[in-house]
Design a protein around this motif. Structure first.
Motif, PDB file in Angstrom:
ATOM      1  N   SER A  57      16.783   7.726 -28.945  1.00 34.67           N
ATOM      2  CA  SER A  57      15.617   7.070 -29.515  1.00 34.67           C
ATOM      3  C   SER A  57      15.722   5.503 -29.934  1.00 34.67           C
ATOM      4  O   SER A  57      16.849   5.453 -30.500  1.00 34.67           O
ATOM      5  N   ALA A  58      14.756   4.931 -29.519  1.00 30.93           N
ATOM      6  CA  ALA A  58      15.110   3.535 -29.695  1.00 30.93           C
ATOM      7  C   ALA A  58      15.046   2.961 -31.195  1.00 30.93           C
ATOM      8  O   ALA A  58      14.145   3.537 -31.793  1.00 30.93           O
ATOM      9  N   PRO A  59      16.049   2.225 -31.512  1.00 31.82           N
ATOM     10  CA  PRO A  59      15.918   1.912 -33.156  1.00 31.82           C
ATOM     11  C   PRO A  59      14.757   0.816 -33.396  1.00 31.82           C
ATOM     12  O   PRO A  59      14.730   0.005 -32.513  1.00 31.82           O
ATOM     13  N   GLU A  60      14.126   0.845 -34.454  1.00 32.74           N
ATOM     14  CA  GLU A  60      13.143   0.388 -34.728  1.00 32.74           C
ATOM     15  C   GLU A  60      13.498  -1.322 -34.720  1.00 32.74           C
ATOM     16  O   GLU A  60      12.468  -2.101 -34.488  1.00 32.74           O
ATOM     17  N   ASP A  61      14.611  -1.679 -35.261  1.00 24.63           N
ATOM     18  CA  ASP A  61      14.574  -3.172 -35.690  1.00 24.63           C
ATOM     19  C   ASP A  61      14.684  -3.859 -34.283  1.00 24.63           C
ATOM     20  O   ASP A  61      13.984  -4.851 -33.908  1.00 24.63           O
ATOM     21  N   LEU A  62      15.307  -3.178 -33.189  1.00 20.80           N
ATOM     22  CA  LEU A  62      15.360  -3.824 -31.827  1.00 20.80           C
ATOM     23  C   LEU A  62      14.167  -4.087 -31.453  1.00 20.80           C
ATOM     24  O   LEU A  62      13.758  -4.851 -30.853  1.00 20.80           O
ATOM     25  N   CYS A  63      13.457  -2.868 -31.313  1.00 22.36           N
ATOM     26  CA  CYS A  63      12.023  -2.849 -30.690  1.00 22.36           C
ATOM     27  C   CYS A  63      11.272  -3.827 -31.234  1.00 22.36           C
ATOM     28  O   CYS A  63      10.095  -4.487 -30.604  1.00 22.36           O
ATOM     29  N   GLU A  64      11.305  -4.048 -32.702  1.00 19.04           N
ATOM     30  CA  GLU A  64      10.449  -5.068 -33.322  1.00 19.04           C
ATOM     31  C   GLU A  64      10.866  -6.349 -32.541  1.00 19.04           C
ATOM     32  O   GLU A  64       9.911  -7.165 -32.459  1.00 19.04           O
TER      33      GLU A  64
ATOM     34  N   VAL B 266       0.444   9.887 -22.303  1.00 14.64           N
ATOM     35  CA  VAL B 266       0.457   8.618 -22.813  1.00 14.64           C
ATOM     36  C   VAL B 266      -0.761   7.490 -22.462  1.00 14.64           C
ATOM     37  O   VAL B 266      -1.156   8.121 -21.034  1.00 14.64           O
ATOM     38  N   LYS B 267      -0.906   6.653 -22.739  1.00 20.45           N
ATOM     39  CA  LYS B 267      -1.824   5.435 -22.141  1.00 20.45           C
ATOM     40  C   LYS B 267      -1.227   4.521 -21.358  1.00 20.45           C
ATOM     41  O   LYS B 267      -1.804   3.854 -20.630  1.00 20.45           O
ATOM     42  N   VAL B 268      -0.061   4.181 -21.645  1.00 19.67           N
ATOM     43  CA  VAL B 268       0.730   3.120 -21.079  1.00 19.67           C
ATOM     44  C   VAL B 268       1.095   3.617 -19.678  1.00 19.67           C
ATOM     45  O   VAL B 268       1.307   4.829 -19.611  1.00 19.67           O
TER      46      VAL B 268
ATOM     47  N   VAL C  80       8.036   6.593 -28.321  1.00 15.67           N
ATOM     48  CA  VAL C  80       8.134   5.034 -28.098  1.00 15.67           C
ATOM     49  C   VAL C  80       6.820   4.401 -27.659  1.00 15.67           C
ATOM     50  O   VAL C  80       6.763   3.333 -28.189  1.00 15.67           O
ATOM     51  N   GLU C  81       5.845   5.121 -27.233  1.00 16.00           N
ATOM     52  CA  GLU C  81       4.524   4.559 -27.163  1.00 16.00           C
ATOM     53  C   GLU C  81       4.141   4.078 -28.405  1.00 16.00           C
ATOM     54  O   GLU C  81       3.437   2.949 -28.559  1.00 16.00           O
ATOM     55  N   GLU C  82       4.189   4.864 -29.410  1.00 14.76           N
ATOM     56  CA  GLU C  82       3.657   4.616 -30.729  1.00 14.76           C
ATOM     57  C   GLU C  82       4.562   3.377 -31.301  1.00 14.76           C
ATOM     58  O   GLU C  82       4.001   2.719 -31.984  1.00 14.76           O
ATOM     59  N   MET C  83       5.804   3.094 -31.094  1.00 13.59           N
ATOM     60  CA  MET C  83       6.670   2.472 -31.534  1.00 13.59           C
ATOM     61  C   MET C  83       6.163   0.938 -30.892  1.00 13.59           C
ATOM     62  O   MET C  83       6.763  -0.026 -31.016  1.00 13.59           O
ATOM     63  N   GLY C  84       5.624   0.972 -29.610  1.00 16.03           N
ATOM     64  CA  GLY C  84       5.099  -0.161 -29.006  1.00 16.03           C
ATOM     65  C   GLY C  84       5.431  -0.428 -27.570  1.00 16.03           C
ATOM     66  O   GLY C  84       5.470  -1.533 -26.975  1.00 16.03           O
TER      67      GLY C  84
END
Ligand SMILES: Cc1cc2nc3c(=O)[nH]c(=O)nc-3n(C[C@H](O)[C@H](O)[C@H](O)COP(=O)(O)O)c2cc1C
Length: 323
Positions: free
Chosen positions: A104-111, A170-172, A133-137
C-alpha cells in the motif's frame, strides 16, 4: 484506433502500457515503447543514486518527446531505496506520470504526487487495494490477474474476474492485464471494462527489449505451461519462467530453507547476468502465462500495430455477428 479515458489522460496513441520491469525498462526501452505509441515506464529501482536516476530521466527525454512514466517500487527490496529521493527527482524534473506498485502506497509520497500535479497510477491485484488508493487520490488503477509475469500477490484472482470486479468498484479508469499478448487479449480486457492494457511478458520478445537474444528465443519456444509460482513461503509470490534457478528456489522453499539461502538464488544480480549474458539458468525471469501466445520477435511498433488491428478486426466481426 481505440480512444479511451486512458489514451486521453495519458496522451498516448494506443491504450497499451509497457509494464515496469526491473533492469529491463531502461531509458532506451521506455523511450522505444513510448515512441511506438504506448506508455513506457522507467523502473527507478534500477538506479542506486539520485544522480544516476536523474540522468536516466533526462535520457528518456532525449530519446522521446512522447509521454512516459516512472515507477516507484513499493515492494520489499534487497537494497534500501529511499523513495523520497526518487520523488524529489520526479518533482524537480517535472515528470508528469508516476506509477507505484507493491504494498500500500505511503500517504506522504502520494500527497507529493498530487501536490506536484502528477497523474498517479497505482498497480495492484485486488478490489480492496484499488478502493484504498482511489480514496488516497490515485487517478488510475492498474490491476493484473494471476496469469501475469512477476508479483501475483496473495489473492490469486484471474484477469477475467479481477478486471470487471475492479471496474465495477472504482470510478477512476482501470488498466487491466495479466496474460494479454495479442489483439484478442486487448479486446477482451477492454470488453471487461478496462480502458487500457498492460503488457509485460509479451514485450520481452521484441527486437528492442534489452535482454539477450537467447532468452527471447527461449520465450518464443516456451508454452503456457512453462511458468511456475515461487516465493509464496516468503510472502512474495512471483510467476516466473521454469528454469534451474526457479526450480532451486522452489526446492529450498519446500525444505524450509533460511530466507538468506532463498534470497541468494533470487537475487536481482543473477537475473541481470542472465539478461546480459544469456545464461538461461543463472537467475529468475518473471514470466506470465501469456508466453504461450508469444510466437515471434517483432519490433514494438509492429507488435502494437498488429495488436490494435487484430482487436479492431475482431470487434467489427463481433458487431456484425450480434443480431
Ligand atoms: C521480466 C519482468 C519483470 C518485471 N518486473 C517488475 C517490476 O520490477 N515492478 C513491477 O511493478 N512489475 C514488474 N513486472 C510486472 C509487469 O510490470 C506487468 O505488470 C506484468 O508483466 C503484466 O502481466 P503479463 O506479464 O502477463 O503481461 C515484471 C514483469 C516481467 C515479465
Amino acid at each position: 484506433m481505440f480512444k479511451t479515458r486512458i489514451t486521453e489522460m495519458l496522451g498516448i496513441r494506443h491504450p497499451i502500457i509497457g509494464g515496469t520491469m526491473m533492469w529491463i525498462t531502461t531509458p532506451e526501452f521506455v523511450a522505444a515503447i513510448s515512441n511506438a505509441g504506448g506508455l513506457g515506464i522507467l523502473a527507478s529501482a534500477i538506479y542506486e543514486t539520485r544522480d544516476g536516476f536523474a540522468a536516466a530521466v533526462d535520457r528518456v527525454r532525449e530519446l522521446t518527446d512522447q509521454p512516459f512514466a516512472v515507477n516507484i517500487n513499493l515492494f520489499p527490496s534487497m537494497r534500501v531505496i529511499d523513495n523520497r529521493d526518487y520523488v524529489d527527482v520526479l518533482v524537480e524534473k517535472k515528470v508528469k506520470i508516476v506509477e507505484t506498485s507493491g504494498h500500500s502506497a505511503p500517504e506522504d509520497l502520494c500527497e507529493r504526487f498530487k501536490k506536484a500535479g502528477m497523474t498517479w497510477i497505482h498497480k495492484c491485484v485486488g478490489v480492496r487495494y484499488a478502493l484504498k488508493v482511489e480514496e488516497m487520490g490515485a487517478d488510475i488503477v492498474t490491476v493484473v490477474g494471476y496469469e501475469n509475469g512477476g508479483a501475483t500477490g496473495r489473492l490469486d484472482l484471474g484477469t477475467l474476474v479481477l478486471v470487471p470486479r475492479v471496474v465495477e468498484s472504482v470510478k477512476v479508469p482501470v488498466i487491466g492485464g495479466g496474460g494479454v499478448s495479442d489483439g484478442r487479449g486487448l479486446l477482451a480486457v477492454l470488453a471487461l471494462g478496462a480502458e487500457g492494457v498492460i503488457l509485460g511478458t509479451r514485450i520481452l520478445a521484441t527486437r528492442e527489449a534489452p535482454i539477450h537474444e537467447k532468452i527471447k528465443q527461449a520465450l518464443v519456444r516456451a508454452s503456457e505451461l512453462d511458468t511456475m509460482l515461487i516465493m509464496r513461503s516468503i510472502h512474495a509470490t512471483h510467476r516466473v519462467w521454469i528454469n534451474e534457478a526457479a526450480k532451486k528456489c522452489a526446492e529450498l522453499e519446500a525444505q524450509g530453507a533460511e530466507l538468506g539461502e532463498i534470497l541468494k538464488v533470487v537475487a536481482g544480480t543473477n537475473a541481470k547476468r542472465m539478461y546480459d549474458e544469456g545464461d538461461l539458468d543463472a537467475g529468475i525471469l518473471s514470466c506470465g502465462q501469456g508466453v504461450g501466445l508469444t510466437h515471434d520477435i517483432p519490433s514494438l511498433q509492429e507488435l502494437f500495430e498488429r495488436i490494435i488491428s487484430e482487436a479492431g478486426r475482431i470487434s467489427r466481426k463481433l458487431t456484425a455477428a450480434a443480431v
